[in-house]
Every structure is written in structure tokens, then in C-alpha cells.
Design a protein around this motif. Structure first.
Motif, PDB file in Angstrom:
ATOM      1  N   ASN A 144       0.800  -1.275  -0.028  1.00  0.00           N
ATOM      2  CA  ASN A 144      -0.005  -0.029  -0.019  1.00  0.00           C
ATOM      3  C   ASN A 144       0.934   1.233  -0.053  1.00  0.00           C
ATOM      4  N   GLN A 145       1.834   1.397  -0.876  1.00  0.00           N
ATOM      5  CA  GLN A 145       2.905   2.356  -1.161  1.00  0.00           C
ATOM      6  C   GLN A 145       3.709   2.374   0.243  1.00  0.00           C
ATOM      7  N   LEU A 204       6.724   1.158  -2.020  1.00  0.00           N
ATOM      8  CA  LEU A 204       7.133   2.343  -2.512  1.00  0.00           C
ATOM      9  C   LEU A 204       7.977   2.831  -1.415  1.00  0.00           C
ATOM     10  N   ALA A 205       9.384   3.302  -1.845  1.00  0.00           N
ATOM     11  CA  ALA A 205      10.341   3.817  -0.769  1.00  0.00           C
ATOM     12  C   ALA A 205      11.429   4.549  -1.580  1.00  0.00           C
ATOM     13  N   ASP A 206      12.199   5.499  -1.080  1.00  0.00           N
ATOM     14  CA  ASP A 206      13.389   5.985  -1.636  1.00  0.00           C
ATOM     15  C   ASP A 206      14.402   4.962  -2.279  1.00  0.00           C
ATOM     16  N   ASN A 207      14.545   4.009  -1.058  1.00  0.00           N
ATOM     17  CA  ASN A 207      15.482   2.857  -1.493  1.00  0.00           C
ATOM     18  C   ASN A 207      14.847   1.706  -0.934  1.00  0.00           C
ATOM     19  N   CYS A 224       6.640  -3.065  -7.258  1.00  0.00           N
ATOM     20  CA  CYS A 224       7.265  -2.056  -6.439  1.00  0.00           C
ATOM     21  C   CYS A 224       8.031  -1.139  -6.999  1.00  0.00           C
ATOM     22  N   LYS A 225       8.317   0.109  -6.369  1.00  0.00           N
ATOM     23  CA  LYS A 225       8.872   1.035  -6.799  1.00  0.00           C
ATOM     24  C   LYS A 225       9.858   1.900  -5.715  1.00  0.00           C
ATOM     25  N   GLY A 276      12.736   1.343 -10.592  1.00  0.00           N
ATOM     26  CA  GLY A 276      14.066   1.567  -9.827  1.00  0.00           C
ATOM     27  C   GLY A 276      14.941   0.520  -9.754  1.00  0.00           C
ATOM     28  N   GLY A 277      14.765  -0.619 -10.576  1.00  0.00           N
ATOM     29  CA  GLY A 277      15.704  -1.707 -10.682  1.00  0.00           C
ATOM     30  C   GLY A 277      15.076  -2.789  -9.892  1.00  0.00           C
TER      31      GLY A 277
END
Length: 267
Positions: A65-66, A88-91, A118-119, A146-147
Motif C-alpha cells: 500500500n505504497q 514504495l520507498a526511496d530505496n 514495487c517502486k 527503480g531496478g
């Protein structure tokens, strides 16, 4: 919440229906196993597996959920039938591995598990091993932005079995799957049966495995579509351009010509 949708015995939690997960630490704060029985857990806050915990998930869909999962000096196992999605996260869009001074974070993926959709804004849409160990005995990481897996030189990834890392993209939409700073941080072992697409510019002749430890090296391909294969050089498997194959589109590896095969046995 998850409290109202479980039956619990000796650290085992059995989902009776779909539920929300709203705790910052894992549910018991120590060791726990969740058997989802096909149900979905939806995260309402960032999900953290904390120090000295051993947290295992089986047959459950974890909808982040992000949000994302932080594994800090603990072990998280994604078992058969488990899907992690919508992180979802920065890393580390799904999972970020971290550590304390005494212990590293560890992620284990087993056959039949999946991380998808996921991102990460910076690195590791699926998994970012900031400091820790990622053991991918099987399972799939796909369709992350983002890989797929980002591996700094402070961590270690071990890949074997039916592990599969494919169809992950960078922010521009280009193939971006397994990203390792050096080949020393990634170990391929056992018998690989599915595609592992690698983003790195490993040099021709650079070692990717011990010849006696690896079968199925032809399943390791490059995101760029360049025709590189594993070749035995003494007791090493090294990258070599394959003159008997033609490249396909980026991320799809190569097409062997008639009569082509890879020798993966130690001399």
C-alpha cells in the motif's frame, strides 16, 4: 486489523480472512510465522522487522500500500505462495536491508514467492541491500521500477535454484534488473533454471562463479541484450561474448544458434 483476523499458537499466526497490518514492528516483536491461507495483508504503516526477529510469511499476499519493509538486524523469509506488491520507498521499494553493529539484516526468498509492482525513487525497486545479505533460493522479482535488486559493496547476494529477476525497469523505462557494484557482491550457485538479467557492465573475462558450483549459467543474461555467456576458464566461470548467438531486445538475453551449448563443468 490483523489482531482480529488471526488464530495464534506457539508463534504461528493463521489468517482467517483479509486483514490490515498497522504495527511498525513485526506482530510479536520477536519470532513469528504467518500462514495466510491465500488471504491478503494490507499495510497501513511502514512495516519493520526489528532486531533479532525471525519473521516468515507463507501463502499470503502482502499489499504494502505504497509503504515498504525495513529488515534491520533480523531475518525475513518470503516462503512459497507469498507475494509482496505495491511497495514504495526511496530505496528498497519492497524490502530494505539494514544492520546494527552486531548483526546484519537478511532476506530469504524461497521458490514460489514473488516481489512485484514495487517502486524505489533511487535504487532497488524490489530489494535494496544497504547492509545485509539477500539469499534468493527461488522466487521471482519482476515489474518493479527503480531496478529489481540493488547491491552496494557493503552487502551480499546469493542466487540459486529457480530464482528469476526479469522485466524490471529504471525511471526511463529501460531494463534494470540485478544491479551490483562489483561481481564480488553476487554469488551464483547450484543449478539456475530461470533467467537472471544483470545490469552491470562486467568485464569480459571477469569471474562470475566457480565452475564446480554452478550449472545453468546460460540463464544469466545482460539487460543490454548483448550476447554474453558463462564460459569455463579453469575452475572459474567467466563472462565471454558468445560468437554463436544473436542479441534480442534489451533484457531478453540472447538466442542461441543451432548446435550452441555452454560447458559448465570444471576441468
Amino acid at each position: 486489523s490483523v489482531d482480529e483476523a488471526i488464530s495464534s499458537k506457539s508463534g504461528e499466526l493463521h489468517l482467517l480472512r483479509d486483514a490490515t497490518l498497522d504495527c511498525y514492528n513485526n506482530y510479536l516483536g520477536v519470532n513469528a510465522v504467518i500462514y495466510g491461507h491465500g488471504h491478503t495483508l494490507k499495510a497501513e504503516a511502514k512495516f519493520s522487522v526489528d532486531v533479532n526477529s525471525d519473521f516468515k510469511l507463507y501463502d499470503v499476499t502482502l499489499d504494502l500500500n505504497q509503504k515498504s519493509i525495513l529488515v534491520s538486524a533480523a531475518t525475513l523469509t518470503l516462503g512459497k505462495g507469498t507475494t509482496v506488491k505495491n511497495g514504495l520507498a526511496d530505496n528498497g521499494g519492497a524490502v530494505l536491508l539494514y544492520s546494527t553493529a552486531a548483526k546484519q539484516g537478511t532476506l530469504i526468498m524461497e521458490s514460489g514467492s514473488k516481489i512485484t509492482n514495487c517502486k524505489a525513487n533511487y535504487g532497488g525497486g524490489g530489494v535494496h541491500t544497504h547492509v545485509g545479505t539477500f539469499i534468493m533460493n527461488g522466487g521471482t522479482i519482476e515489474n518493479c521500477t527503480g531496478g529489481g535488486v540493488n547491491v552496494p559493496d557493503t552487502s551480499k547476494v546469493i542466487i540459486s535454484g529457480d530464482a528469476e529477476i526479469i522485466n524490471n525497469k529504471n525511471a526511463s523505462g529501460g531494463a534494470y534488473n540485478l544491479v551490483a557494484k562489483t561481481s564480488d557482491t553476487v554469488t551464483f550457485t547450484g543449478t539456475l533454471t530461470k533467467k537472471i538479467s544483470v545490469s552491470n557492465n562486467f568485464a569480459e573475462g571477469e569471474k562470475i562463479a566457480n565452475a564446480s558450483d554452478l550449472k545453468g549459467a546460460e540463464n544469466i543474461v545482460l539487460d543490454s541484450g548483448e550476447a554474453y555467456i558463462g564460459k569455463v576458464d579453469g575452475d572459474r566461470v567467466v563472462w565471454q561474448k558468445n560468437p554463436n548467438s544473436t542479441a534480442k531486445a534489451p533484457g531478453e538475453g540472447y538466442v542461441p544458434k543451432t548446435g550452441w551449448k555452454v560447458e559448465i563443468n570444471s576441468r
